[in-house]
Motif scaffolding. Structure first.
Motif, PDB file in Angstrom:
ATOM      1  N   VAL A 222      -8.677  -0.522 125.937  1.00 48.38           N
ATOM      2  CA  VAL A 222      -8.602   0.718 126.424  1.00 48.38           C
ATOM      3  C   VAL A 222      -8.725   1.895 125.548  1.00 48.38           C
ATOM      4  O   VAL A 222      -9.353   3.045 125.642  1.00 48.38           O
ATOM      5  CB  VAL A 222      -7.199   0.892 127.056  1.00 48.38           C
ATOM      6  N   THR A 223      -8.141   1.751 124.348  1.00 44.78           N
ATOM      7  CA  THR A 223      -8.173   2.729 123.295  1.00 44.78           C
ATOM      8  C   THR A 223      -9.446   2.943 122.668  1.00 44.78           C
ATOM      9  O   THR A 223     -10.255   4.034 122.591  1.00 44.78           O
ATOM     10  CB  THR A 223      -7.136   2.664 121.947  1.00 44.78           C
ATOM     11  N   ALA A 224     -10.076   1.695 122.005  1.00 48.83           N
ATOM     12  CA  ALA A 224     -11.446   1.900 121.403  1.00 48.83           C
ATOM     13  C   ALA A 224     -12.429   2.270 122.264  1.00 48.83           C
ATOM     14  O   ALA A 224     -13.498   3.092 121.830  1.00 48.83           O
ATOM     15  CB  ALA A 224     -11.767   0.552 120.725  1.00 48.83           C
ATOM     16  N   LYS A 225     -12.646   1.640 123.508  1.00 43.67           N
ATOM     17  CA  LYS A 225     -13.995   2.115 124.341  1.00 43.67           C
ATOM     18  C   LYS A 225     -13.811   3.545 124.512  1.00 43.67           C
ATOM     19  O   LYS A 225     -14.882   4.226 124.548  1.00 43.67           O
ATOM     20  CB  LYS A 225     -13.942   1.251 125.545  1.00 43.67           C
ATOM     21  N   ALA A 226     -12.831   4.060 125.154  1.00 43.09           N
ATOM     22  CA  ALA A 226     -12.743   5.387 125.466  1.00 43.09           C
ATOM     23  C   ALA A 226     -13.037   6.349 124.249  1.00 43.09           C
ATOM     24  O   ALA A 226     -13.586   7.501 124.178  1.00 43.09           O
ATOM     25  CB  ALA A 226     -11.394   5.809 126.016  1.00 43.09           C
ATOM     26  N   THR A 227     -12.318   6.030 122.914  1.00 43.84           N
ATOM     27  CA  THR A 227     -12.434   6.930 121.858  1.00 43.84           C
ATOM     28  C   THR A 227     -13.795   6.878 121.281  1.00 43.84           C
ATOM     29  O   THR A 227     -14.538   7.818 120.973  1.00 43.84           O
ATOM     30  CB  THR A 227     -11.479   6.487 120.636  1.00 43.84           C
ATOM     31  N   ILE A 228     -14.569   5.882 121.606  1.00 41.85           N
ATOM     32  CA  ILE A 228     -16.099   5.761 121.101  1.00 41.85           C
ATOM     33  C   ILE A 228     -16.734   6.591 121.967  1.00 41.85           C
ATOM     34  O   ILE A 228     -17.913   7.252 121.644  1.00 41.85           O
ATOM     35  CB  ILE A 228     -16.466   4.128 120.640  1.00 41.85           C
ATOM     36  N   ALA A 229     -16.492   6.383 123.173  1.00 46.02           N
ATOM     37  CA  ALA A 229     -17.487   7.219 124.090  1.00 46.02           C
ATOM     38  C   ALA A 229     -17.487   8.484 123.997  1.00 46.02           C
ATOM     39  O   ALA A 229     -18.080   9.135 124.453  1.00 46.02           O
ATOM     40  CB  ALA A 229     -16.814   6.657 125.780  1.00 46.02           C
ATOM     41  N   ASP A 230     -15.950   8.845 123.456  1.00 45.14           N
ATOM     42  CA  ASP A 230     -15.976  10.675 122.960  1.00 45.14           C
ATOM     43  C   ASP A 230     -16.401  10.898 121.731  1.00 45.14           C
ATOM     44  O   ASP A 230     -16.070  11.739 121.288  1.00 45.14           O
ATOM     45  CB  ASP A 230     -14.398  10.803 123.171  1.00 45.14           C
ATOM     46  N   GLY A 231     -17.253   9.924 121.127  1.00 45.27           N
ATOM     47  CA  GLY A 231     -17.887  10.284 119.834  1.00 45.27           C
ATOM     48  C   GLY A 231     -17.149   9.914 118.605  1.00 45.27           C
ATOM     49  O   GLY A 231     -17.588  10.029 117.517  1.00 45.27           O
ATOM     50  N   GLY A 232     -15.909   9.105 118.770  1.00 45.65           N
ATOM     51  CA  GLY A 232     -15.213   8.321 117.682  1.00 45.65           C
ATOM     52  C   GLY A 232     -15.990   7.158 117.226  1.00 45.65           C
ATOM     53  O   GLY A 232     -15.359   6.292 117.440  1.00 45.65           O
ATOM     54  N   ASP A 233     -17.020   7.239 116.671  1.00 44.51           N
ATOM     55  CA  ASP A 233     -17.645   5.894 116.408  1.00 44.51           C
ATOM     56  C   ASP A 233     -17.437   5.444 114.771  1.00 44.51           C
ATOM     57  O   ASP A 233     -18.120   4.295 114.531  1.00 44.51           O
ATOM     58  CB  ASP A 233     -19.076   6.053 116.561  1.00 44.51           C
ATOM     59  N   THR A 234     -16.717   5.902 113.977  1.00 45.96           N
ATOM     60  CA  THR A 234     -16.580   5.359 112.713  1.00 45.96           C
ATOM     61  C   THR A 234     -14.878   5.274 112.674  1.00 45.96           C
ATOM     62  O   THR A 234     -13.947   6.164 112.696  1.00 45.96           O
ATOM     63  CB  THR A 234     -16.940   6.256 111.500  1.00 45.96           C
ATOM     64  N   TRP A 235     -14.257   4.075 112.216  1.00 49.06           N
ATOM     65  CA  TRP A 235     -12.866   3.974 112.086  1.00 49.06           C
ATOM     66  C   TRP A 235     -12.529   3.482 110.648  1.00 49.06           C
ATOM     67  O   TRP A 235     -13.331   2.765 109.900  1.00 49.06           O
ATOM     68  CB  TRP A 235     -12.807   2.868 113.073  1.00 49.06           C
ATOM     69  N   PHE A 236     -11.257   3.755 110.365  1.00 49.69           N
ATOM     70  CA  PHE A 236     -10.437   3.406 109.296  1.00 49.69           C
ATOM     71  C   PHE A 236      -9.082   2.905 109.654  1.00 49.69           C
ATOM     72  O   PHE A 236      -8.498   3.786 110.342  1.00 49.69           O
ATOM     73  CB  PHE A 236     -10.478   4.416 108.002  1.00 49.69           C
ATOM     74  N   PHE A 237      -8.679   1.648 109.249  1.00 46.63           N
ATOM     75  CA  PHE A 237      -7.395   1.191 109.766  1.00 46.63           C
ATOM     76  C   PHE A 237      -6.466   1.366 108.591  1.00 46.63           C
ATOM     77  O   PHE A 237      -6.564   1.000 107.544  1.00 46.63           O
ATOM     78  CB  PHE A 237      -7.672  -0.300 110.201  1.00 46.63           C
ATOM     79  N   VAL A 238      -5.061   1.723 109.044  1.00 49.42           N
ATOM     80  CA  VAL A 238      -3.926   1.708 108.133  1.00 49.42           C
ATOM     81  C   VAL A 238      -3.133   0.785 109.084  1.00 49.42           C
ATOM     82  O   VAL A 238      -2.454   0.811 110.143  1.00 49.42           O
ATOM     83  CB  VAL A 238      -3.185   3.004 108.039  1.00 49.42           C
ATOM     84  N   THR A 239      -2.918  -0.759 108.457  1.00 46.36           N
ATOM     85  CA  THR A 239      -2.608  -1.884 109.259  1.00 46.36           C
ATOM     86  C   THR A 239      -1.269  -2.391 108.602  1.00 46.36           C
ATOM     87  O   THR A 239      -1.276  -2.663 107.373  1.00 46.36           O
ATOM     88  CB  THR A 239      -3.757  -3.013 109.144  1.00 46.36           C
ATOM     89  N   ALA A 240      -0.253  -2.457 109.344  1.00 48.28           N
ATOM     90  CA  ALA A 240       1.083  -3.248 109.077  1.00 48.28           C
ATOM     91  C   ALA A 240       0.851  -4.341 108.693  1.00 48.28           C
ATOM     92  O   ALA A 240       0.273  -5.362 109.512  1.00 48.28           O
ATOM     93  CB  ALA A 240       2.072  -3.093 110.278  1.00 48.28           C
ATOM     94  N   ASP A 241       1.341  -5.018 107.629  1.00 50.92           N
ATOM     95  CA  ASP A 241       0.857  -6.447 107.010  1.00 50.92           C
ATOM     96  C   ASP A 241       1.953  -7.345 107.694  1.00 50.92           C
ATOM     97  O   ASP A 241       2.506  -8.002 107.147  1.00 50.92           O
ATOM     98  CB  ASP A 241       0.805  -6.421 105.524  1.00 50.92           C
TER      99      ASP A 241
END
Length: 409
Positions: free
Chosen positions: A162-181
């Motif tokens: 849900v999150t990634a597909k909609a965000t990429i469709a809106d131009g958000g095509d480069t990502w960086f993660f801050v991930t809980a370990d």
């Protein structure tokens, strides 16, 4: 004396899933048949996830029981609560005592996927119903599924798609993660990364933050330097709240980056405030102000808790009601109640409609929410805009693709 199967004991009303462990003596049947149907809400009452589940989850289950009339099949319904402290050994210990000593028929909520997986193993062994509200791990309806386990609100697969597909469709095509370990953080990053790559996006980097991190400055600096359009927080609870608040202070949003909370909730937005959270995107299965039905139920919840419900709490009310309908129709044996739940559609303010698949997954629509600007809000709980709807069939992994092989329902 001929042997009596555990299933026949259960049909007689002995222990509702724990009769074999209780070792009831001859003559105890009359007492056992009048034992209350007990529901155990196993949650985080004071820790990182207490605002997501916690007391709000307990109250939602109690509301459902009261609205059902407090009884089912002429048995009184009791609600127990337990604080698992986000520790698998503590959670499974509470669950085992509930089942073996108190005859609990269903365990609900269970934040923290490591605790949920431990409870899943136990309830699978005991034949007791487990309904997960807060736990996100897709494994619960995949390779670690159970004949009596149901994942009701969301999972890592739905959040990613849900999150990634909609965000990429809106131009958000480069990502960086801050991930809980820890497990769910890693699962979220993996799931979202796969969707980003499949959708033509790029992952520019990732950092691991220990659970309970207070100072995110070094992680946010790396995110800022990456120049990624999307900074995604693969975490939940206070970890996400603290990270987003500090990201705003670091100027990530002012610098043109967009924040995505992969496990963000209405209660988190309230804790952050709109100044810090504005513009953030996240997936949700419910919003209190979505329509007349959600507003009516949420108003009742607010009168009890003095805060609006998030999707976990709304989902647990719906799940409890559907489970009690299953007990009313099919009896308190775990597998029988779950079979009825699977074969009957959920139609209420939460699901409208939904169905439980043969892998234990509730299939319903999901939504992409955006946090409002302060100037757009009419009050404290007027926080979100639902900017996209993702149909159930696109939000969750299909039953055909699931690795679940143990649900002959």
């Amino acid at each position: 004396m001929p042997s009596i199967s555990r299933r026949n004991l259960l049909r007689a009303g002995v222990g509702f899933g724990a009769a074999g462990a209780l070792g009831l003596p001859a003559g105890a049947g009359a007492q056992a048949r009048t034992r209350p149907l007990r529901l155990g809400v196993l949650t985080d009452m004071t820790g990182f996830y207490s605002n997501i589940g916690g007391p709000g989850s307990v109250e939602a289950v109690r509301m459902a029981v009261e609205d059902f009339g407090g009884r089912v099949r002429d048995l009184k319904i009791e609600v127990l609560q337990g604080d698992h402290q986000n520790k698998p050994d503590v959670g499974s210990g509470i669950a085992r005592r509930w089942i073996d000593e108190q005859g609990v028929g269903a365990i609900l909520d269970v934040p923290t996927s490591s605790v949920a997986l431990a409870v899943q193993a136990l309830t699978r062994e005991k034949g007791v119903v487990a309904i997960y509200g807060t736990a996100a791990s897709e494994s619960l309806t995949n390779e670690e599924c159970s004949p009596t386990g149901i994942q009701y609100v969301y999972d890592t697969y739905s959040i990613a798609h849900v999150t990634a597909k909609a965000t990429i469709a809106d131009g958000g095509d480069t990502w960086f993660f801050v991930t809980a370990d820890y497990a769910v953080g890693h699962a979220l990053e993996k799931s979202v990364s796969e969707v980003v790559a499949a959708s033509g996006g790029k992952i520019l980097g990732a950092v691991r933050a220990p659970l309970g991190t207070v100072d995110f400055s070094s992680f946010l600096l790396q995110a800022q330097m990456s120049k990624a359009k999307i900074v995604a927080f693969a975490s939940a609870g206070l970890d996400t709240v603290n990270a987003i608040k500090q990201a705003q202070e670091f100027g990530l949003v002012n610098g043109g980056q967009r924040l995505v909370g992969l496990l963000l909730f209405l209660s988190d937005i309230d804790a952050l405030g709109l100044d810090a959270a504005q513009g953030s995107l996240f997936a949700t299965s419910f919003y209190w102000d979505a329509d007349e039905g959600s507003r009516a139920w949420s108003k009742r919840y607010f009168e009890r808790m003095r805060r609006m419900p998030n999707d976990v709490q709304a989902g647990l009310y719906s799940a409890t009601t559907h489970y009690l309908k299953g007990v009313q129709a099919a009896g308190p044996v775990g597998i029988d109640a779950v079979r009825w739940m699977t074969n009957n559609e959920v139609t209420d303010f939460f699901a409208k409609p939904g169905r439980i698949g043969r892998n234990g997954r509730l299939y319903k629509d999901m939504y992409l929410a955006e946090v409002k600007k302060p100037s757009e809000s009419k009050g404290r709980w007027d926080c979100l805009k639902l900017v996209a709807t993702s149909p159930a069939g696109q939000s969750f992994k299909s039953e055909a693709d699931s690795k679940c092989k143990v649900r002959p329902i």
